[in-house]
Design an enzyme around this catalytic site. Structure first.
Site, PDB file in Angstrom:
ATOM      1  N   ASP A   1      35.404  34.262  34.804  1.00  0.00           N
ATOM      2  CA  ASP A   1      36.681  34.753  35.303  1.00  0.00           C
ATOM      3  C   ASP A   1      37.543  35.259  34.155  1.00  0.00           C
ATOM      4  OD1 ASP A   1      39.111  34.941  36.998  1.00  0.00           O
ATOM      5  OD2 ASP A   1      37.929  33.799  38.416  1.00  0.00           O
TER       6      ASP A   1
ATOM      7  N   HIS B   1      44.336  34.262  37.084  1.00  0.00           N
ATOM      8  CA  HIS B   1      43.299  34.238  38.116  1.00  0.00           C
ATOM      9  C   HIS B   1      42.233  33.177  37.833  1.00  0.00           C
ATOM     10  CE1 HIS B   1      39.816  35.950  40.373  1.00  0.00           C
ATOM     11  NE2 HIS B   1      40.716  36.499  41.153  1.00  0.00           N
TER      12      HIS B   1
ATOM     13  N   SER C   1      38.206  35.904  46.177  1.00  0.00           N
ATOM     14  CA  SER C   1      38.252  35.230  44.870  1.00  0.00           C
ATOM     15  C   SER C   1      38.619  33.764  45.017  1.00  0.00           C
ATOM     16  CB  SER C   1      39.317  35.874  43.981  1.00  0.00           C
ATOM     17  OG  SER C   1      38.845  37.028  43.371  1.00  0.00           O
TER      18      SER C   1
END
Ligand SMILES: *[C@@H]1O[C@H](CO)[C@@H](O)[C@H](O)[C@H]1NC(C)=O
Ligand SMILES: *[C@@H]1O[C@H](CO)[C@@H](O)[C@H](O)[C@H]1NC(C)=O
Ligand SMILES: *[C@@H]1O[C@H](CO)[C@@H](O)[C@H](O)[C@H]1NC(C)=O
Ligand SMILES: *[C@@H]1O[C@H](CO)[C@@H](O)[C@H](O)[C@H]1NC(C)=O
Ligand SMILES: *[C@@H]1O[C@H](CO)[C@@H](O)[C@H](O)[C@H]1NC(C)=O
Ligand SMILES: *[C@@H]1O[C@H](CO)[C@@H](O)[C@H](O)[C@H]1NC(C)=O
Ligand SMILES: *[C@@H]1O[C@H](CO)[C@@H](O)[C@H](O)[C@H]1NC(C)=O
Ligand SMILES: *[C@@H]1O[C@H](CO)[C@@H](O)[C@H](O)[C@H]1NC(C)=O
Length: 773
Positions: free
Chosen positions: A147, A219, A548
């Site tokens: 990520d 994220h 996600s």
């Protein structure tokens, strides 16, 4: 959303740099264009003089000729995901390599993009019973996340009470910008960063991003804390979703492989991503989650499908996001059959504002995540009723003198207009707005930078009626309300990508769906997430949406299952989750697809919504061996080279080519025909320590005849197997007249006789993707 690299930028950039050094002196020297490539090699061709393939590759690269004096740059040597390396080469250098013995294939660099807490309770995880205690809360499992990096100081990565790092762990914490080994602990046990290829592509990292595993965006912090964050009290998003934040596998360890960096957007280079997966395998992760995608390339070119084959071969469970390109059919990414492909759904939690019309005439609940504790009372309501443009608050339509200080009602135009409406309202000094939209749920938290509440079309009619019948209409709005137990939930998120998979429609995808709308999890506090007028606001925890967010939920559950059942293969874990998934929501209705407002289908949600406690005890599983996947690749007619690229086996013969994997779902593809007859063969394995008998129950829709043989299966104890065949005859007849028809579906369930287990699989028929698409 396939990505192409701007090669010209690379070439020009190199040329400019170089010209100042040499071109000025020798103007005849032509600078060759250079690109990065992933090169697959057959290791058996390595000359004896080399002790390992890395030295073979680097020696080869340094011996390449160069017309302009620029030497080839080695990026990575790959061990597990493929045999070969990546390098920056000129065309002539590439030609030299391609003519060498042992060269299998070359793929140019590609770029991928992101698929961008009450969750444990919503999923039914409880401290004392079920999968949480049975799976030791993920104890001794190591989850690798690929990520944007991680914010190690987050409360979610504290390691209180965790035992020492497992001795088998070979990973490490790399030192880089604002990151060193002391950022790791017994929770975050590894963190690495892969940016060589991205930098070589001519993109420089944005100044604000870190050249280290530290997360600039947030994220990766979000996905990591969702999968395995520690227990944190008092997490909230600006007053919404207050409570405990806890990962799905709170005792599991985390290892971050940062492969996504920021330039103008967030991007991952294929060779960096492959290096990340390769290293995660080498380090010894047990499971992996990837929330990014590389478009619709075939499996042998796509770094995620290519790289994760090597992981699954070693028994590592891999979950990936299905992508956010829904609700159209054939929008799935990451649909390789060895990957567990995860769609996104809603939670039973709403973030709301309450609108009161006049002095309590009626109240309406709408969605809002406006990040302030705001209550406005008795404010005049404005609605540009005579004028179409004023009604929908389109750009440059509103008049400051008419709307300033008022609450403006903006009509639904189409959901993409909400951002424009918000800008117009802010421009003209409105105090707030009631925005009518077709899908309130699809608005994301960061969009609420202006005090507005989004309401449904039918509630919009109520407000209009009130406005029309009241001389001096006013409203009150109370923001910052969290509603628990919202119904119906879960629903399939409108953005969640839908099946079938373009590259291999013969396996039903997505496999399953999990929470992915307004998920509360940790974030990088340095990156502001919300905005109120000109102020940017930061938060340690934010609400984010996307597949996600659903992939890390699923990998957390897989970690619990693997901890409880050490002998289960990745396919067995997936089977357990699929055959026990929920088809009903919290109103006992069939799960709704947010995009249509109607019942969803297996092309939207796969086998259903993951139910962790039931997956702990599935009764039977459909297992798959690595050879079965290779036979599948043979059957989809990949060449020897293409299969070798994925499997690293050059001598595989495709005598047992077979499209019919032992998968826990069934799909029949109609290719320019209304009718098709399909036979599927399957083997079930008993995973319970006792004898059992199961009977088949079939639910077939109109237009599909389904029968199973035999219809009773008997199992001796644990690990005993039984075979059956499923026949699916599709004859669409009148269905064909329906323009919107994409597919049709039924179910096969094996019911344990005098027992509680039910092993259910969806059976779908769907149209083949037309060539023009
Ligand atoms: C690692 O970074 C922290 C601050 O993040 C600092 O306090 C510490 O001294 C550094 N350790 C080493 C070994 O550089
Ligand atoms: C992205 O990379 C380009 C090319 O190197 C560079 O000019 C640009 O400044 C970078 N963007 C950011 C936001 O740093
Ligand atoms: C507002 O409505 C008018 C009339 O229906 C339409 O022409 C216009 O495109 C709409 N504006 C926006 C921003 O959708
Ligand atoms: C919705 O509005 C956006 C922005 O104005 C526009 O680009 C898009 O084409 C519109 N979609 C439809 C279906 O009208
Ligand atoms: C609102 O308007 C102000 C100036 O009128 C501007 O600075 C600000 O960026 C705008 N905010 C949003 C969210 O558009
Ligand atoms: C709202 O969405 C539904 C489902 O997509 C659609 O059928 C309906 O026509 C839409 N309403 C409007 C006003 O566009
Ligand atoms: C693969 O090739 C065979 C032989 O040409 C053909 O029968 C089969 O339909 C092909 N399979 C797929 C999935 O295209
Ligand atoms: C459908 O048929 C065409 C033409 O025979 C073939 O090229 C294509 O691969 C088929 N698609 C599927 C999904 O079987």
């Amino acid at each position: 959303m396939s990505c192409t690299m701007d090669h010209h930028v690379t070439a020009l950039h190199l040329c400019f740099t170089f010209m100042f050094l040499t071109c000025v002196v020798t103007s005849t020297l032509a600078i060759e264009e250079r690109k990065s490539y992933i090169i697959h090699m057959d290791k058996s061709f390595m000359p004896d003089a080399f002790s390992n393939h890395h030295s073979w590759y680097t020696s080869t690269l340094s011996s390449l000729s160069s017309t302009d004096g620029v030497v080839a740059t080695h990026l990575y040597t790959y061990n597990h995901v493929l045999h070969g390396f990546s390098a920056v080469l000129s065309k002539s250098q590439l030609n030299e390599i391609e003519s060498m013995p042992g060269h299998i294939a070359t793929y140019p660099e590609a770029f991928g993009q992101l698929h961008t807490t009450r969750t444990p309770q919503f999923l039914g995880l409880k401290k004392k019973v079920g999968l949480w205690p049975a799976g030791g809360f993920g104890d001794d499992m190591i989850i690798g996340i690929l990520d944007t990096g991680i914010w190690p100081e987050s409360e979610s990565f504290k390691d209180h009470g965790m035992p020492p790092v497992p001795e088998r762990w070979r990973g490490t914490c790399e030192i880089g910008t604002m990151f060193n080994t002391s950022n790791c602990n017994r929770k975050l046990i590894g963190a690495r960063s892969f940016s060589k290829a991205l930098k070589q592509s001519g993109r420089t990292l944005a100044n604000s991003d870190y050249d280290s595993p530290r997360d600039y965006f947030g994220h990766g912090t979000h996905t990591s804390s969702t999968a395995a964050g520690s227990h944190v009290l008092g997490a909230e998003y600006f007053g919404y979703a207050k409570g405990i934040a806890i990962g799905i596998a709170p005792r599991a360890r985390l290892a971050m492989y940062k492969v996504i960096f920021s330039n103008t957007t967030f991007e991952a280079a294929a060779s960096d991503t492959l290096a990340g997966i390769d290293q995660a395998i080498e380090d010894g992760v047990d499971l992996m989650s990837l929330s990014l995608g590389f478009g619709f390339d075939p499996f042998f070119k796509n770094p995620i499908s290519l790289g994760t084959f090597g992981a699954v071969e070693k028994g590592i469970f891999v979950a990936c996001s299905a992508a956010n390109s829904g609700p159209d059919a054939y929008t799935i990414m990451n649909g390789a059959p060895w990957i567990t492909t995860v769609g996104a759904g809603t939670l039973d939690r709403d973030y709301a504002a309450i609108v009161t019309l006049g002095k309590g005439i009626s109240t309406i609940k709408g969605k809002s995540v406006y990040p302030e504790n705001l209550y406005v009372s008795g404010v005049p309501l404005y609605y540009g009723h005579g004028d179409k443009n004023k009604k929908n608050c389109s750009q440059q339509s509103l008049d400051h003198t008419e709307v300033s200080g008022k609450i403006v009602l903006c009509e639904f135009t189409n959901d993409s207009n909400v951002d424009d409406q918000r800008t117009e309202l802010n421009r003209t000094g409105a105090a707030g707005a009631i925005i009518v939209t077709n899908s309130t749920q699809s608005l994301e938290s960061y969009q609420f930078s202006f005090p507005f509440v989004a309401i449904s079309l039918s509630d919009g009619e109520k407000v209009k009626e009130y406005f029309a019948n009241t001389p001096q209409p006013t409203v009150d709005i109370k923001f910052q309300i969290t509603v628990l137990g919202a119904k119906p939930a879960p629903q399939v998120a409108d953005f969640s990508s839908r099946g079938p998979d373009r590259r291999s429609p013969w396996i039903l995808k997505p496999d399953i769906f999990a929470p992915g709308v307004d998920v509360l999890a940790a974030w990088s506090p340095n990156n502001p997430f919300a905005q109120v007028e000109e102020d940017y606001l930061s938060s340690d925890y934010v609400l984010a949406s996307g597949t996600s967010m659903s992939s890390p939920h699923l990998v957390g559950i897989a970690a619990l299952l693997k901890s409880a059942h050490r002998d289960w293969s990745p396919a067995a874990i997936r089977s357990a989750m699929m055959t026990t998934a929920d088809l009903l929501d919290n109103t006992n209705g069939v799960i709704i697809d947010m995009a249509s407002g109607k019942s969803g289908t297996p092309l939207d949600y796969g086998a259903g919504h993951v139910n962790p406690n039931k997956a702990l005890d599935p009764g039977l599983i459909y297992d798959i061996e690595v050879e079965d996947y290779i036979n599948y690749l043979c059957a989809i007619n990949y060449t020897r080279q293409e299969i070798a690229a994925i499997t690293r086996r050059t001598n595989y013969n495709c005598e047992s080519a077979n499209l019919d994997l032992n998968y826990p779902s069934f799909i029949a593809i109609l290719n320019n025909t209304y009718t098709t007859k399909n036979t599927f063969k399957r083997v079930l394995t008993n995973v319970v320590d006792s004898k059992a008998v199961y009977r088949a129950k079939i639910w077939a829709p109109a237009g599909m005849k389904i029968y199973v043989e035999p219809s009773t299966l008997s199992f001796e104890g644990k690990d005993s197997k039984a075979k059956f065949s499923l026949y699916v005859d599709v004859d669409l007849g009148s269905y064909i007249m329906q323009k919107s028809y994409i597919g049709n579906y039924g179910y096969l369930s094996w019911h344990e006789v005098s027992g509680k287990h039910i092993v259910r699989s969806p059976i779908v028929s769907a149209y083949a993707l037309k060539k023009s698409n």
